[in-house]
Each structure stands twice: as C-alpha cells, then as structure tokens.
Design a protein around this motif. Structure first.
Motif, PDB file in Angstrom:
ATOM      1  N   MET A   1       6.647  -1.619  38.022  1.00  0.00           N
ATOM      2  CA  MET A   1       5.405  -2.149  38.577  1.00  0.00           C
ATOM      3  C   MET A   1       5.544  -3.646  38.872  1.00  0.00           C
ATOM      4  O   MET A   1       5.040  -4.103  39.886  1.00  0.00           O
ATOM      5  CB  MET A   1       4.250  -1.873  37.607  1.00  0.00           C
ATOM      6  N   GLU A   2       6.231  -4.379  37.986  1.00  0.00           N
ATOM      7  CA  GLU A   2       6.398  -5.817  38.190  1.00  0.00           C
ATOM      8  C   GLU A   2       7.131  -6.109  39.498  1.00  0.00           C
ATOM      9  O   GLU A   2       6.782  -7.033  40.224  1.00  0.00           O
ATOM     10  CB  GLU A   2       7.153  -6.465  37.017  1.00  0.00           C
ATOM     11  N   LYS A   3       8.149  -5.302  39.810  1.00  0.00           N
ATOM     12  CA  LYS A   3       8.923  -5.492  41.043  1.00  0.00           C
ATOM     13  C   LYS A   3       8.035  -5.262  42.265  1.00  0.00           C
ATOM     14  O   LYS A   3       8.072  -6.044  43.223  1.00  0.00           O
ATOM     15  CB  LYS A   3      10.120  -4.536  41.069  1.00  0.00           C
ATOM     16  N   LEU A   4       7.212  -4.218  42.233  1.00  0.00           N
ATOM     17  CA  LEU A   4       6.299  -3.924  43.335  1.00  0.00           C
ATOM     18  C   LEU A   4       5.318  -5.076  43.541  1.00  0.00           C
ATOM     19  O   LEU A   4       5.088  -5.515  44.674  1.00  0.00           O
ATOM     20  CB  LEU A   4       5.531  -2.628  43.054  1.00  0.00           C
ATOM     21  N   LYS A   6       5.654  -8.206  42.716  1.00  0.00           N
ATOM     22  CA  LYS A   6       6.377  -9.375  43.238  1.00  0.00           C
ATOM     23  C   LYS A   6       6.575  -9.237  44.748  1.00  0.00           C
ATOM     24  O   LYS A   6       6.373 -10.190  45.492  1.00  0.00           O
ATOM     25  CB  LYS A   6       7.721  -9.524  42.526  1.00  0.00           C
ATOM     26  N   GLU A   7       6.944  -8.049  45.206  1.00  0.00           N
ATOM     27  CA  GLU A   7       7.117  -7.807  46.643  1.00  0.00           C
ATOM     28  C   GLU A   7       5.789  -7.949  47.387  1.00  0.00           C
ATOM     29  O   GLU A   7       5.740  -8.549  48.463  1.00  0.00           O
ATOM     30  CB  GLU A   7       7.697  -6.417  46.883  1.00  0.00           C
ATOM     31  N   LEU A   8       4.720  -7.406  46.815  1.00  0.00           N
ATOM     32  CA  LEU A   8       3.407  -7.505  47.442  1.00  0.00           C
ATOM     33  C   LEU A   8       2.958  -8.954  47.574  1.00  0.00           C
ATOM     34  O   LEU A   8       2.395  -9.346  48.597  1.00  0.00           O
ATOM     35  CB  LEU A   8       2.363  -6.717  46.647  1.00  0.00           C
ATOM     36  N   ARG A   9       3.221  -9.754  46.571  1.00  0.00           N
ATOM     37  CA  ARG A   9       2.822 -11.165  46.619  1.00  0.00           C
ATOM     38  C   ARG A   9       3.585 -11.934  47.683  1.00  0.00           C
ATOM     39  O   ARG A   9       3.110 -12.960  48.162  1.00  0.00           O
ATOM     40  CB  ARG A   9       2.989 -11.806  45.245  1.00  0.00           C
ATOM     41  N   THR A  77      -8.179  -9.555  38.597  1.00  0.00           N
ATOM     42  CA  THR A  77      -7.742 -10.679  39.441  1.00  0.00           C
ATOM     43  C   THR A  77      -6.218 -10.789  39.484  1.00  0.00           C
ATOM     44  O   THR A  77      -5.679 -11.840  39.827  1.00  0.00           O
ATOM     45  CB  THR A  77      -8.347 -12.007  38.949  1.00  0.00           C
ATOM     46  N   GLY A  78      -5.529  -9.723  39.124  1.00  0.00           N
ATOM     47  CA  GLY A  78      -4.077  -9.692  39.248  1.00  0.00           C
ATOM     48  C   GLY A  78      -3.307 -10.451  38.193  1.00  0.00           C
ATOM     49  O   GLY A  78      -2.085 -10.570  38.281  1.00  0.00           O
ATOM     50  N   GLN A  79      -3.990 -10.962  37.183  1.00  0.00           N
ATOM     51  CA  GLN A  79      -3.303 -11.707  36.128  1.00  0.00           C
ATOM     52  C   GLN A  79      -2.632 -10.782  35.118  1.00  0.00           C
ATOM     53  O   GLN A  79      -1.703 -11.195  34.432  1.00  0.00           O
ATOM     54  CB  GLN A  79      -4.292 -12.620  35.410  1.00  0.00           C
TER      55      GLN A  79
END
Length: 121
Positions: A1-4, A6-9, A77-79
């Motif tokens: 999930m963290e990789k996804l 990071k890509e989305l950001r 809020t994505g935190q």
C-alpha cells in the motif's frame, strides 16, 4: 500500500485538510481498487471520547453509492493508512485547484480570411 500511495502522490495533487464538497481518492488493498468520492458531510461522533468523525461521502460510480465511514482526521487526510475488516485503506482529498495557472494563458492572434473564415496562427 505504501508503494501505491507514493506513486499516487507523484501523479495527483492532494490537500492536507478535508472539507464538505471535497473530492477524495479512496484506495483499498483488498479488494484492490481506486475510486473517487464526494464529501457530503463531516460530523463529529459524539458517542466516542476521542476525536472520531462520521465521513459521509458518495462513491462516484454508476450508480453513485452513499457511504459513511467513522474515521479520525489523520485517516481521512492521508496521514495514516488504516484498516477496515483487516484490509488496508487510504483516503485523501484532492487539490482540484493546484494545476490552475494564476495568470491567463495568452491566446493566439486571430486574422480574418476570405469568406468570413478566420486563420489562427
């Protein structure tokens, strides 16, 4: 999930706050999905001692689906990545105005040609 995430950001401009009327991105690991939602309402949950809120949003699908999730501000809020039913979820509002230029884009000059048509350089 963290990789996804990071890509989305790297692809999407996100807000750090959430308000009614925001468009949110919702990501889920299982079942794997990305979807948009429209924030209809945000109300504090008075039954809980800590700061939990009812996030009322409409999933922008066909047909649209109204959903209410109870989350804390860092979760909506994505935190924080959070779990529902043991599966990871991510929610963060989009910054819809981030790509808007502060100055107007110059328009090409228009010249009239024969027959009333215009040629654009």
């Amino acid at each position: 999930m963290e990789k996804l995430i990071k890509e989305l950001r790297g692809l999407i401009n996100f807000k750090k706050t959430i308000d009614m009327g925001d468009i949110i991105l919702v990501a889920a690991k299982e079942p794997q999905m990305l979807m948009y939602g429209y924030v209809n309402n945000l109300k504090r949950d008075p039954t809980r001692k800590d700061e939990w809120y009812h996030l009322h949003f409409t999933i922008l699908s066909i047909p649209p689906q109204k959903v209410t999730w109870t989350l804390r501000i860092p979760q909506m809020t994505g935190q924080e990545i959070f779990t529902m039913g043991g599966e990871e979820r991510f929610v963060q509002p989009l910054d819809m105005g981030a790509n808007v230029s502060a100055t107007p884009t110059p328009q090409p000059e228009k010249k009239k040609t024969k027959g009333g048509l215009r040629r654009i350089k």
